[in-house]
Structure formats: C-alpha cells, structure tokens
Design a protein around this motif. Structure first.
Motif, short mmCIF file in Angstrom:
data_model
loop_
_atom_site.label_atom_id
_atom_site.label_comp_id
_atom_site.label_asym_id
_atom_site.label_seq_id
_atom_site.Cartn_x
_atom_site.Cartn_y
_atom_site.Cartn_z
N ALA A 14 -17.48 47.14 13.18
CA ALA A 14 -16.26 46.37 12.91
C ALA A 14 -16.55 44.88 13.08
CB ALA A 14 -15.15 46.81 13.86
N LEU A 15 -16.23 44.09 12.07
CA LEU A 15 -16.42 42.65 12.10
C LEU A 15 -15.07 41.96 11.90
CD1 LEU A 15 -19.60 42.09 9.85
CD2 LEU A 15 -19.50 42.26 12.35
N CYS A 16 -14.77 40.99 12.73
CA CYS A 16 -13.55 40.20 12.56
C CYS A 16 -13.86 39.06 11.59
CB CYS A 16 -13.06 39.66 13.89
SG CYS A 16 -11.41 38.91 13.79
N VAL A 17 -13.24 39.09 10.41
CA VAL A 17 -13.48 38.11 9.36
C VAL A 17 -12.14 37.58 8.88
CG1 VAL A 17 -14.59 37.69 7.13
CG2 VAL A 17 -15.58 39.35 8.70
N PRO A 18 -11.56 36.60 9.58
CA PRO A 18 -10.25 36.06 9.20
C PRO A 18 -10.31 35.26 7.89
CG PRO A 18 -10.78 35.59 11.50
CD PRO A 18 -12.05 36.03 10.83
N HIS A 19 -9.19 34.62 7.58
CA HIS A 19 -9.08 33.86 6.33
C HIS A 19 -9.15 32.37 6.62
CE1 HIS A 19 -7.87 32.77 2.30
NE2 HIS A 19 -6.97 31.96 2.82
N PRO A 20 -10.10 31.64 6.01
CA PRO A 20 -10.26 30.21 6.32
C PRO A 20 -9.26 29.33 5.57
CG PRO A 20 -11.89 30.86 4.70
CD PRO A 20 -11.11 32.11 5.05
N VAL A 21 -8.68 28.38 6.27
CA VAL A 21 -7.78 27.39 5.66
C VAL A 21 -7.96 26.07 6.40
CG1 VAL A 21 -5.45 26.78 4.95
CG2 VAL A 21 -6.06 29.19 5.18
N LEU A 22 -8.30 25.02 5.68
CA LEU A 22 -8.35 23.67 6.23
C LEU A 22 -7.50 22.77 5.33
CD1 LEU A 22 -12.15 23.30 7.15
CD2 LEU A 22 -10.23 23.70 8.70
N LEU A 23 -6.45 22.19 5.90
CA LEU A 23 -5.53 21.36 5.14
C LEU A 23 -5.23 20.07 5.92
CD1 LEU A 23 -2.92 24.03 3.95
CD2 LEU A 23 -4.63 22.87 2.53
N PRO A 24 -4.85 19.01 5.23
CA PRO A 24 -4.41 17.81 5.95
C PRO A 24 -3.06 18.05 6.61
CG PRO A 24 -4.10 17.54 3.58
CD PRO A 24 -4.88 18.81 3.77
N ALA A 25 -2.86 17.44 7.78
CA ALA A 25 -1.60 17.61 8.51
C ALA A 25 -0.48 16.86 7.79
CB ALA A 25 -1.75 17.09 9.93
N GLN A 26 0.67 17.52 7.68
CA GLN A 26 1.84 16.89 7.08
C GLN A 26 2.49 15.92 8.08
OE1 GLN A 26 2.83 17.24 3.78
NE2 GLN A 26 0.79 18.19 3.79
N ARG A 54 -7.44 24.56 12.91
CA ARG A 54 -8.79 24.02 12.70
C ARG A 54 -9.81 24.72 13.59
NH1 ARG A 54 -8.97 19.80 9.36
NH2 ARG A 54 -11.08 19.26 9.99
N ALA A 55 -9.38 25.15 14.77
CA ALA A 55 -10.30 25.85 15.67
C ALA A 55 -10.57 27.28 15.21
CB ALA A 55 -9.73 25.85 17.08
N ARG A 56 -9.56 27.95 14.68
CA ARG A 56 -9.68 29.38 14.39
C ARG A 56 -10.00 29.70 12.94
NH1 ARG A 56 -5.45 32.97 17.91
NH2 ARG A 56 -5.71 31.85 19.89
N PHE A 57 -9.65 28.80 12.03
CA PHE A 57 -9.71 29.17 10.62
C PHE A 57 -10.60 28.25 9.80
CE2 PHE A 57 -5.56 30.74 12.18
CZ PHE A 57 -5.85 32.10 12.08
#
Length: 356
Positions: A172-184, A337-340
C-alpha cells in the motif's frame, strides 16, 4: 538509469478538465511521463482534443485509444493483451477497481499496480448512510481480496492508506493529489461564497442541502457557482446566487471568492476541490465528508460542520470577520504546500518505480 516501461489504463477522459477523477488522472499521467516510458491505454474512442492534450504535454508519452464508443469487455481484454505483447511493459497500472478484469491480460512477471482513487467499499457505506443508491455494494474484506492481487496499491489519502496497509503491508502506497496555487488575497469589503464542483451526484445532493438548509439563513452574502455544477441549477436562480460556469484554468477558478464551501454529504477518497481551495489559500467551510483524509487540519486550516446551523454560523463568521478569513486562509495555504507538493505526493511511487 533506464526508465521503466509503464502501461497506464484508464477510462477517464482526463483531457477534459472539470471533475476530480479527470484532474487526478491527468496529474498522475504527467508525473509518470516524466520518469517512465509511458503508454496510456484508453479503451474507448477518443476525440481530437485527446490528441491535442498529448501533444501539449510537458513530457512525451503515447496514447493508445480504442475505435468504438462502448467496447465490450472481451474486446477491451483482447486489445490489452495485444498492447502487452507489443510493449512488453515492466509495469501495468490500472486506474480504478472497475478495471480489475484486465488483470488477466497482464503477462506473468509484469508488476501490477492499482490506483484506487477511493475505496469502493467506503463509497458504498457512505451512500447507505445517506439513503442513496448503491451501484457497487462491495464490503471492505471483498475489496481487500481484489487489491491483494496487486504488487502495489495507490491510496489517495492517509486514512485509506492506513487501513489498506494493515491488510497489505508495504504494497500500500499513499499517493495524494498534488496542487500548488497562488494564495488568494483577503478582500475586506467583499462577501462572496464560492462553490466549485462537477456534476457528480453527491455534489448536486450537497448543493441542494446547502440551498435548502443553510443559504436562507446567511446575511449579506453572494454565492458563486463555478464548474459544471452550475449547469445543474435550474432558472430562476435563488436570490443572491450567480452562475459562473466552467472555468478551465485552475488558478482562475478560485479567484473572486472570499469563502469557499464544500457541502458534500457522502462519498469517499480525497475531495480534490477541498484540496484546491486549501491550496488557493481560501478560508474553507466543509463537512466531515468533504474533509475526509484531512481531519487533523479541521479547526486550523478549515472549518468543519455537518449540521445546517453550524455550517451557516461558520460561513457567517468568516464573512463578517475578514481577519479570521486571513488567518484561516494562510494556514490553509501553508498546509497545502506542505502536504500536496509533487514530491510529497509522488515520492513513494517514484522510489518504487526506480527499483523495478
């Protein structure tokens, strides 16, 4: 070091943005194309926009599409066997358990990977709790029996991973979904609540709950509906509701919102729009289902409420106090930013592929 040959099989039209599965699939394909000799097998006929998506991709890969709109299983199985003979892949990755029947086409010695997206048994249980139809009534033990046939199983969030790892160990591998966006930015004089979602039935159910039980009690707010969910709301729109519709650029999608909501009541896996709202640095109000896999961030990076009064109070408090919006949004952006980041999400999978 040589790049492993990987055959990725999906029924998602990932070149069409606008829903969580397509977004997740596109991100995983882009990541795999950077480190593998990648072929994507889409068993159905693909429109011209699919080819355009491949040509515009930052890393080269091949798309092998079918030639009929609704192929029979036997035809898909035969096409899969033919591709395996042609490509001699090191790894075959099947996207979603519904494609498990193709496991029979994978030659001996080829590593098999299942990307679950979410757990089918969790989705069935959540549907039962809310009185919704259960099209795939699978129990957890049955699902583990299927997943136990794979060399690696990809889970999109930590809770799914911990439960599957208890049964399958290091497979089992934990493979989340990456998202990096500018802060609103915080807009002190603006009071726009934003809901971005696809037409998935659970999103429609959650929006109706919000309309019926929450929206009437909110004061001085505007609600913007973004994404394909907007087309599901019949005219005339409720007072104060604006239909933005589909926004193709993910950064633009979250612009112009002051408070994001995700009122989904049932489902499974990781809610991509929850992650995107956090990544955009927006103060978010969601339900326990919308926060699935992120529960430890509740109260710090977002607010969580399942009852109408609590959901309304959380929204109203953020609308009325811009400084709370700013603090919650900053915490959300830092957590995302730390998790994704791509490294945080795909590192474990890449490490395993390098060892194949």
């Amino acid at each position: 070091m040589s790049r492993p040959k990987l055959l990725f099989v999906t029924r998602s039209r990932y070149w069409r943005p606008g829903n969580g599965e397509a977004t997740r699939t596109a991100a995983l394909i882009e990541a795999l194309a950077a480190v593998c000799d990648l072929t994507v097998f889409f068993p159905e006929r693909a429109e011209d926009s699919a080819r355009a998506c491949v040509e515009a991709a930052p890393h080269r890969y091949r798309l092998a599409a079918g030639n009929v709109d609704r192929p029979e299983r036997a035809g898909v199985l035969a096409a899969m066997q033919s591709l395996c003979r042609q490509l001699a892949p090191d790894v075959v990755l099947l996207s979603r358990l519904q494609l498990d029947f193709l496991r029979r086409a994978v030659p001996p010695g080829v590593r098999r990977v299942m990307d679950t997206h979410d757990l089918v048994s969790d989705n069935a249980a959540a549907r039962r709790r809310e009185g919704a139809d259960v099209p795939e009534p699978l129990e957890f033990a049955q699902e583990m029996a299927f997943l136990g046939q794979y060399d690696r199983v990809l889970l999109i969030q930590p809770d799914d991973h911990s439960r599957v790892a208890a049964a399958l160990g290091e497979r089992a591998l934990c493979v989340p979904h990456p998202v990096l966006l500018p802060a609103q930015p915080v807009r002190p004089d603006s009071r726009v609540i934003g809901y971005a979602a696809s037409q998935w039935v659970a999103n429609r159910h959650g929006l109706q709950w919000f309309f019926d039980r929450v929206w009437p009690g909110l004061k001085g707010a505007r609600l913007d509906l973004a994404g394909h969910i907007a087309a599901c709301v019949a005219d005339p729109l409720p007072p104060g509701v604006v239909r933005r519709g589909f926004v193709p650029d993910i950064a633009d999608l979250w612009c112009g919102m002051d408070v994001a909501i995700n009122p989904v009541r049932w489902g499974s896996g990781l809610k991509i729009k929850t992650v995107e709202a956090l990544a955009a640095g927006l103060p978010l109000v969601t339900t326990r289902e919308g926060a699935r896999g992120l529960e430890d961030l509740a109260g710090h990076a977002f607010l969580c409420a399942d009852d109408p009064a609590g959901f309304a109070a959380a929204c109203q408090s953020l609308l009325d106090h811009p400084e709370r919006r700013g603090a919650l949004g900053a915490a959300a952006h830092a957590a995302a930013r730390a998790r994704f980041s791509p490294d945080a999400c795909f590192g474990a999978l890449f490490d395993w592929l390098q060892a194949v």
